[in-house]
Design a protein around this motif. Sequence first.
Motif, short mmCIF file in Angstrom:
data_model
loop_
_atom_site.label_atom_id
_atom_site.label_comp_id
_atom_site.label_asym_id
_atom_site.label_seq_id
_atom_site.Cartn_x
_atom_site.Cartn_y
_atom_site.Cartn_z
N LEU A 11 0.94 -1.34 0.12
CA LEU A 11 0.01 -0.04 0.04
C LEU A 11 0.95 1.24 0.02
CD1 LEU A 11 -2.70 1.59 0.03
CD2 LEU A 11 -2.61 0.98 2.73
N LEU A 12 2.04 1.15 0.90
CA LEU A 12 2.92 2.53 0.94
C LEU A 12 3.35 2.72 -0.41
CD1 LEU A 12 4.31 4.75 2.60
CD2 LEU A 12 6.03 2.86 3.23
N GLN A 13 3.98 1.41 -1.06
CA GLN A 13 4.64 1.67 -2.21
C GLN A 13 3.74 2.24 -3.42
OE1 GLN A 13 8.09 1.61 -2.54
NE2 GLN A 13 7.73 2.47 -4.46
N THR A 14 2.65 1.74 -3.34
CA THR A 14 1.65 2.22 -4.43
C THR A 14 1.10 3.63 -4.24
OG1 THR A 14 0.65 -0.20 -4.61
CG2 THR A 14 -0.71 1.48 -5.34
N LEU A 15 0.94 3.97 -3.09
CA LEU A 15 0.44 5.49 -2.83
C LEU A 15 1.81 6.57 -3.24
CD1 LEU A 15 -1.43 5.15 0.63
CD2 LEU A 15 -2.30 5.54 -1.83
N LEU A 16 3.20 5.88 -2.84
CA LEU A 16 4.13 6.91 -3.22
C LEU A 16 4.28 7.02 -4.64
CD1 LEU A 16 6.77 5.72 -0.50
CD2 LEU A 16 5.44 7.97 -0.61
N ASN A 17 4.37 5.90 -5.42
CA ASN A 17 4.37 5.76 -6.67
C ASN A 17 3.19 6.68 -7.49
OD1 ASN A 17 6.38 4.27 -6.54
ND2 ASN A 17 5.37 2.31 -7.17
N ARG A 18 2.00 6.45 -7.01
CA ARG A 18 1.04 7.42 -7.52
C ARG A 18 1.18 9.08 -7.32
NH1 ARG A 18 -0.21 8.28 -11.03
NH2 ARG A 18 -2.02 9.19 -11.97
N VAL A 19 1.60 9.11 -6.01
CA VAL A 19 1.81 10.86 -5.68
C VAL A 19 3.00 11.24 -6.64
CG1 VAL A 19 2.57 12.32 -3.84
CG2 VAL A 19 0.81 10.67 -3.54
N GLN A 20 3.88 10.51 -6.73
CA GLN A 20 5.30 10.98 -7.56
C GLN A 20 5.08 10.91 -9.08
OE1 GLN A 20 8.30 8.21 -6.28
NE2 GLN A 20 8.17 8.90 -4.03
N ASN A 21 3.92 10.39 -9.38
CA ASN A 21 3.82 10.45 -10.98
C ASN A 21 2.35 10.88 -11.21
OD1 ASN A 21 6.36 8.59 -12.19
ND2 ASN A 21 5.44 7.54 -9.90
N LEU A 22 1.84 12.09 -10.65
CA LEU A 22 0.26 12.57 -10.95
C LEU A 22 0.42 12.85 -12.30
CD1 LEU A 22 -0.27 14.52 -7.63
CD2 LEU A 22 -1.12 12.36 -8.41
N GLU A 23 1.38 13.32 -13.24
CA GLU A 23 1.15 13.64 -14.44
C GLU A 23 1.02 12.58 -15.29
OE1 GLU A 23 5.34 12.38 -13.87
OE2 GLU A 23 3.89 13.59 -12.74
N LYS A 24 0.93 11.17 -14.90
CA LYS A 24 0.78 10.29 -15.91
C LYS A 24 -0.51 9.57 -15.26
CE LYS A 24 5.56 8.65 -15.94
NZ LYS A 24 6.48 7.44 -15.67
N ALA A 25 -1.42 9.72 -16.43
CA ALA A 25 -2.73 9.11 -16.37
C ALA A 25 -2.81 7.53 -16.58
CB ALA A 25 -3.59 9.63 -17.46
N VAL A 26 -2.87 6.80 -15.37
CA VAL A 26 -2.84 5.41 -15.34
C VAL A 26 -3.93 4.80 -14.67
CG1 VAL A 26 -0.12 5.18 -15.26
CG2 VAL A 26 -1.53 5.41 -13.13
N GLU A 27 -4.23 3.47 -14.79
CA GLU A 27 -5.49 2.87 -14.38
C GLU A 27 -4.82 1.71 -13.24
OE1 GLU A 27 -9.47 0.33 -15.46
OE2 GLU A 27 -8.39 1.39 -17.15
N LEU A 28 -5.23 1.72 -12.14
CA LEU A 28 -5.22 0.86 -11.21
C LEU A 28 -6.27 0.24 -10.34
CD1 LEU A 28 -2.74 3.07 -8.99
CD2 LEU A 28 -2.05 1.51 -10.89
N ASP A 29 -6.16 -1.08 -10.40
CA ASP A 29 -7.24 -1.92 -9.59
C ASP A 29 -6.41 -2.93 -9.01
OD1 ASP A 29 -9.65 -3.14 -9.18
OD2 ASP A 29 -10.41 -3.31 -10.91
N TYR A 30 -6.25 -2.81 -7.80
CA TYR A 30 -5.42 -3.68 -6.78
C TYR A 30 -6.50 -4.09 -5.80
CZ TYR A 30 -1.29 -1.92 -9.40
OH TYR A 30 -0.32 -1.59 -10.08
N LEU A 31 -6.13 -5.59 -5.65
CA LEU A 31 -7.03 -6.05 -4.41
C LEU A 31 -6.00 -7.00 -3.62
CD1 LEU A 31 -9.63 -6.39 -2.71
CD2 LEU A 31 -10.33 -8.45 -4.47
N TRP A 32 -5.89 -7.06 -2.48
CA TRP A 32 -5.04 -7.96 -1.89
C TRP A 32 -5.43 -8.01 -0.39
CZ3 TRP A 32 -3.86 -2.91 -2.57
CH2 TRP A 32 -3.25 -1.97 -1.26
N VAL A 33 -5.02 -9.02 0.22
CA VAL A 33 -5.08 -9.54 1.60
C VAL A 33 -3.85 -9.67 2.46
CG1 VAL A 33 -6.25 -11.11 3.24
CG2 VAL A 33 -7.18 -10.73 0.96
#
Length: 275
Positions: A11-33
């Motif tokens: 979760l931490l790595q996913t949020l950091l990657n998204r915050v650091q690459n806001l200019e890139k329009a990407v689609e994410l759909d992650y589900l984990w336990v």
Amino acid sequence: MILLQSQSRFLLQTLLNRVQNLEKAVELDYLWVEFSDVRYHILVSTKNPNVLLLSVSLPTPPPEAVFIGGLPGGAIEAIKAAYGVVVHILDPPRDGFNLTLKLNLAKLPPDEGSTSSFPKPDKVTVVFPMRFKDSIDTAFATSFLQEFVEARRAAGLNNAPPCLWSPTPPLELNEAPAEALSANAGFVSFVIFPRHVEGKKLDRTVWNLSTFHAYVSYHVKCSEGFMHTRMRRRVESLIQALDRAKPGGEEKKKSPNSRSFKRLSLSEARANSIS
């Protein structure tokens, strides 16, 4: 022994990657336990890449825990106070989850530091009723907790919080409801002093306490798996010893006076004795 990490690394790595690459329009759909059956779901669409939906599902709480709508009491208020306009809480949450947060990543403020003040009592006692469904887990946990308390007395752990184990409820639970006093593996108490929550120690102390039951469960399962492995190896060595004790497998020439013997099963032996 290991200590469980204080955050979801994925979760931490996913949020950091998204915050650091806001200019890139990407689609994410992650589900984990993750451990203790905590489920996460992250959803980001290319139509609105600055908005992230984070859904969380918590396991069923113990009967004495105060949960409202599947969340600990005061959780919603704490989220609003901590994140303000950055996070919007969806009501109701997405299907199958207890909480869904809508994060507007474009509104993240710069990190300018913050201060918080809390009352500082002389000490706080935290008591864990240790419950396990399986009788084997209960036996392992009881032995583990007794050794855990003894290990605290080592010279190198003088600064750690005092720790006690008791098969009966401690005095701090005198006014607790009856359902909170049932524990088949006893009760563990930690005494937290101000020195244990000073500065950066606060987050670590809170996390270690909140995951203590999961920590014990992890080591109980590891111990159980180790014992099963040792038992299987022991059985295999006994079988090998029995195989070596059998007569040689090579055919030997038999003389007219030689005799041979056949090992009978229990049912064959009984049949021969009857006849």
